[in-house]
Design a protein around this motif. Structure first.
Motif, PDB file in Angstrom:
ATOM      1  N   PHE A  89       0.779  -1.146   0.069  1.00 47.93           N
ATOM      2  CA  PHE A  89      -0.047   0.148  -0.018  1.00 47.93           C
ATOM      3  C   PHE A  89       0.797   1.148   0.020  1.00 47.93           C
ATOM      4  CE2 PHE A  89       0.697  -1.374   4.454  1.00 47.93           C
ATOM      5  CZ  PHE A  89       0.894  -0.200   5.248  1.00 47.93           C
ATOM      6  N   ILE A  90       0.232   2.308  -0.353  1.00 45.87           N
ATOM      7  CA  ILE A  90       0.905   3.636  -0.538  1.00 45.87           C
ATOM      8  C   ILE A  90       0.537   4.409   0.805  1.00 45.87           C
ATOM      9  CG2 ILE A  90       1.385   5.700  -2.014  1.00 45.87           C
ATOM     10  CD1 ILE A  90       2.493   3.209  -3.046  1.00 45.87           C
ATOM     11  N   VAL A  91       1.449   5.315   1.209  1.00 48.48           N
ATOM     12  CA  VAL A  91       1.263   6.089   2.403  1.00 48.48           C
ATOM     13  C   VAL A  91       1.972   7.517   2.099  1.00 48.48           C
ATOM     14  CG1 VAL A  91       1.802   6.630   4.647  1.00 48.48           C
ATOM     15  CG2 VAL A  91       1.388   4.275   4.120  1.00 48.48           C
ATOM     16  N   TYR A  92       1.108   8.599   2.228  1.00 48.12           N
ATOM     17  CA  TYR A  92       1.497   9.750   1.959  1.00 48.12           C
ATOM     18  C   TYR A  92       1.584  10.458   3.340  1.00 48.12           C
ATOM     19  CZ  TYR A  92      -0.074   9.196  -2.760  1.00 48.12           C
ATOM     20  OH  TYR A  92      -0.317   8.456  -3.938  1.00 48.12           O
ATOM     21  N   THR A  93       2.992  11.006   3.802  1.00 48.72           N
ATOM     22  CA  THR A  93       3.001  11.564   5.147  1.00 48.72           C
ATOM     23  C   THR A  93       4.034  12.833   4.961  1.00 48.72           C
ATOM     24  OG1 THR A  93       3.650  11.059   7.400  1.00 48.72           O
ATOM     25  CG2 THR A  93       4.702  10.089   5.375  1.00 48.72           C
ATOM     26  N   ASP A  94       3.825  13.958   6.139  1.00 43.11           N
ATOM     27  CA  ASP A  94       4.692  14.739   6.262  1.00 43.11           C
ATOM     28  C   ASP A  94       5.070  14.453   7.864  1.00 43.11           C
ATOM     29  OD1 ASP A  94       2.662  15.746   7.571  1.00 43.11           O
ATOM     30  OD2 ASP A  94       2.674  17.669   6.317  1.00 43.11           O
ATOM     31  N   ASN A  95       4.745  13.489   8.304  1.00 48.81           N
ATOM     32  CA  ASN A  95       5.053  13.273   9.525  1.00 48.81           C
ATOM     33  C   ASN A  95       5.830  11.774   9.788  1.00 48.81           C
ATOM     34  OD1 ASN A  95       5.200  13.053  12.319  1.00 48.81           O
ATOM     35  ND2 ASN A  95       2.918  12.934  12.661  1.00 48.81           N
ATOM     36  N   ALA A  96       7.053  11.733   9.333  1.00 49.26           N
ATOM     37  CA  ALA A  96       7.888  10.548   9.263  1.00 49.26           C
ATOM     38  C   ALA A  96       9.308  10.854   9.837  1.00 49.26           C
ATOM     39  CB  ALA A  96       7.726   9.801   8.255  1.00 49.26           C
ATOM     40  N   ASP A  97       9.765   9.696  10.100  1.00 50.61           N
ATOM     41  CA  ASP A  97      11.531   9.948  10.371  1.00 50.61           C
ATOM     42  C   ASP A  97      12.136   9.912   8.965  1.00 50.61           C
ATOM     43  OD1 ASP A  97      14.211   9.417  11.146  1.00 50.61           O
ATOM     44  OD2 ASP A  97      13.554   7.585  12.389  1.00 50.61           O
ATOM     45  N   ALA A  98      12.926  10.955   8.728  1.00 51.75           N
ATOM     46  CA  ALA A  98      13.565  11.289   7.841  1.00 51.75           C
ATOM     47  C   ALA A  98      14.608   9.997   7.229  1.00 51.75           C
ATOM     48  CB  ALA A  98      14.463  12.499   7.702  1.00 51.75           C
ATOM     49  N   ARG A 113      -7.372   7.132   1.717  1.00 56.73           N
ATOM     50  CA  ARG A 113      -7.765   7.985   0.484  1.00 56.73           C
ATOM     51  C   ARG A 113      -8.293   7.512  -0.507  1.00 56.73           C
ATOM     52  NH1 ARG A 113      -2.657  11.820  -2.160  1.00 56.73           N
ATOM     53  NH2 ARG A 113      -3.742  12.574  -3.756  1.00 56.73           N
ATOM     54  N   GLY A 114      -8.372   5.978  -0.574  1.00 53.75           N
ATOM     55  CA  GLY A 114      -8.955   5.515  -1.850  1.00 53.75           C
ATOM     56  C   GLY A 114      -8.005   4.314  -2.263  1.00 53.75           C
ATOM     57  N   LYS A 115      -8.137   4.352  -3.705  1.00 57.46           N
ATOM     58  CA  LYS A 115      -7.309   3.519  -4.427  1.00 57.46           C
ATOM     59  C   LYS A 115      -6.182   4.140  -5.265  1.00 57.46           C
ATOM     60  CE  LYS A 115      -9.351   1.989  -8.209  1.00 57.46           C
ATOM     61  NZ  LYS A 115     -10.146   1.378  -9.163  1.00 57.46           N
ATOM     62  N   ALA A 121       7.330  -2.018 -12.004  1.00 53.83           N
ATOM     63  CA  ALA A 121       8.577  -2.031 -12.820  1.00 53.83           C
ATOM     64  C   ALA A 121       8.612  -2.716 -13.841  1.00 53.83           C
ATOM     65  CB  ALA A 121       9.878  -2.626 -11.950  1.00 53.83           C
ATOM     66  N   MET A 122       7.678  -3.595 -14.300  1.00 56.07           N
ATOM     67  CA  MET A 122       7.430  -4.485 -15.383  1.00 56.07           C
ATOM     68  C   MET A 122       6.545  -3.567 -16.451  1.00 56.07           C
ATOM     69  SD  MET A 122       9.374  -6.823 -14.927  1.00 56.07           S
ATOM     70  CE  MET A 122       9.106  -7.760 -16.196  1.00 56.07           C
ATOM     71  N   GLY A 123       6.180  -2.280 -15.793  1.00 50.65           N
ATOM     72  CA  GLY A 123       5.022  -1.861 -16.863  1.00 50.65           C
ATOM     73  C   GLY A 123       3.595  -2.180 -16.716  1.00 50.65           C
ATOM     74  N   ALA A 124       3.390  -3.050 -15.729  1.00 53.61           N
ATOM     75  CA  ALA A 124       1.936  -3.597 -15.668  1.00 53.61           C
ATOM     76  C   ALA A 124       1.172  -2.523 -14.620  1.00 53.61           C
ATOM     77  CB  ALA A 124       1.908  -4.863 -14.902  1.00 53.61           C
ATOM     78  N   GLU A 125      -0.106  -2.281 -14.814  1.00 50.34           N
ATOM     79  CA  GLU A 125      -0.705  -1.465 -13.986  1.00 50.34           C
ATOM     80  C   GLU A 125      -1.318  -2.024 -12.627  1.00 50.34           C
ATOM     81  OE1 GLU A 125      -5.100   0.094 -14.611  1.00 50.34           O
ATOM     82  OE2 GLU A 125      -3.911   1.642 -15.565  1.00 50.34           O
ATOM     83  N   ILE A 126      -1.203  -1.435 -11.569  1.00 48.80           N
ATOM     84  CA  ILE A 126      -1.576  -2.086 -10.351  1.00 48.80           C
ATOM     85  C   ILE A 126      -2.499  -1.085  -9.574  1.00 48.80           C
ATOM     86  CG2 ILE A 126       0.629  -3.634  -9.939  1.00 48.80           C
ATOM     87  CD1 ILE A 126       1.364  -1.614  -8.087  1.00 48.80           C
ATOM     88  N   SER A 127      -3.313  -1.528  -8.641  1.00 46.68           N
ATOM     89  CA  SER A 127      -4.207  -0.726  -7.887  1.00 46.68           C
ATOM     90  C   SER A 127      -4.087  -1.040  -6.378  1.00 46.68           C
ATOM     91  CB  SER A 127      -5.802  -0.991  -8.484  1.00 46.68           C
ATOM     92  OG  SER A 127      -6.051  -0.277  -9.633  1.00 46.68           O
ATOM     93  N   ILE A 128      -3.564  -0.277  -5.615  1.00 47.30           N
ATOM     94  CA  ILE A 128      -3.331  -0.492  -4.371  1.00 47.30           C
ATOM     95  C   ILE A 128      -3.704   0.515  -3.381  1.00 47.30           C
ATOM     96  CG2 ILE A 128      -1.561  -2.084  -4.730  1.00 47.30           C
ATOM     97  CD1 ILE A 128       0.372   0.346  -4.191  1.00 47.30           C
ATOM     98  N   PRO A 129      -4.321   0.144  -2.140  1.00 42.42           N
ATOM     99  CA  PRO A 129      -4.751   1.340  -1.070  1.00 42.42           C
ATOM    100  C   PRO A 129      -3.915   2.397  -0.902  1.00 42.42           C
ATOM    101  CG  PRO A 129      -5.116  -0.800  -0.097  1.00 42.42           C
ATOM    102  CD  PRO A 129      -4.313  -1.141  -1.260  1.00 42.42           C
TER     103      PRO A 129
END
Length: 275
Positions: A89-98, A113-115, A121-129
């Motif tokens: 999954f993907i995480v967006y943050t401005d509150n993390a250890d550098a 946030r949704g999907k 890396a192989m060019g295939a489309e993926i959908s993750i949280p």
């Protein structure tokens, strides 16, 4: 390790993560946070859109180094399933250890946030949280993968010829059993131990250390030394398969050898009461 490297090759998402990060802090309010139940976590990975706007507490291991924007905000890709390197999954943050880097274990508390849709890396489309407005804290293999469900501190020891073997603590988890041992050499000679030969006896059944466990590598657990110099001691964590928590058992250490070959050692048997 080969399995992990393959997972990294197939699942690593391109820098489009940061391109989608711009609105991660928009709309932050003091609204009441409604968190996903534990039973809903698996559904999050199959249909993240249905949980959009709710909050989730997740943990995992970083798939790659974080991508950092000029304002210090980060995008991280994380494996939730740390045993199979799956369910990323993907995480967006401005509150993390550098200092976070690939392979670190983390805990995440943020808003669904949704999907996220991107290419691997192989060019295939993926959908993750995707999780935004997240607080990300650095953790450990033990806390994320094999958290302690119960613990004992038996402080049991046995001594022969100045060599004392002690069991300091037992930690139970759903994945493994951790035995904390110390061997102290108060003799005037060096001794060697058959560390991997240390075993448990429960209900008359012998339990060997878990040779399939990756804890010693990924968890960086302290290791009990094979050789202990005169006047020194060594402590380490031995990893066994998960055992029943309410049963007594024994920790058995045999094949202790001293540089003084005139000394004979009997087997050390340390009785552990689960009560």
């Amino acid at each position: 390790m080969k399995k992990k490297l393959m997972a990294l090759l197939l699942c690593s998402v391109t820098a489009v993560m940061l391109a989608a990060c711009g609105s991660s802090n928009e709309g932050s309010t003091s609204e009441e946070k409604v968190y996903l139940e534990d039973s809903q976590i698996q559904q999050l990975f199959t249909d993240p859109e249905q949980f959009k706007g709710k909050y989730a507490k997740l943990s995992g291991v970083l798939l790659a180094n974080p991508e950092t924007d000029s304002d210090g905000s980060m995008a991280l890709q994380i494996f939730y399933d740390t045993q199979n390197y799956d369910q990323n999954f993907i995480v967006y943050t401005d509150n993390a250890d550098a200092s976070l880097k690939s392979g670190d274990y983390v805990k995440v508390d943020g808003k669904v946030r949704g999907k996220f849709t991107g290419q691997n890396a192989m060019g295939a489309e993926i959908s993750i949280p995707a999780i935004e407005n997240a607080a990300v804290t650095k953790s450990t293999y033990m806390d994320v993968v094999a958290p302690t469900t119960a613990a004992l501190e038996p402080n049991v020891s046995a001594e022969q010829h100045g060599i004392t073997a002690s069991v300091d603590k037992i930690e139970y988890s759903d994945l493994e059993t951790r035995v904390y041992m110390t061997v102290k050499n108060d003799s005037s000679d060096n001794v060697s131990l058959d560390v991997y030969g240390i075993k448990l006896i429960m209900d008359g059944q012998q339990i060997a250390q878990d040779d399939n466990s990756v804890s010693s590598f990924n968890g960086n657990y302290a290791e009990l030394n094979y050789d202990i110099a005169a006047g020194a001691s060594s402590s380490g964590i031995l990893v066994f398969p998960a055992i029943e928590q309410k049963k007594d058992f024994q920790v058995v250490l045999s094949n202790v050898i001293s540089d003084n070959y005139e000394l004979d050692f009997d087997t050390y048997t340390l009785n552990i009461s689960a009560q």
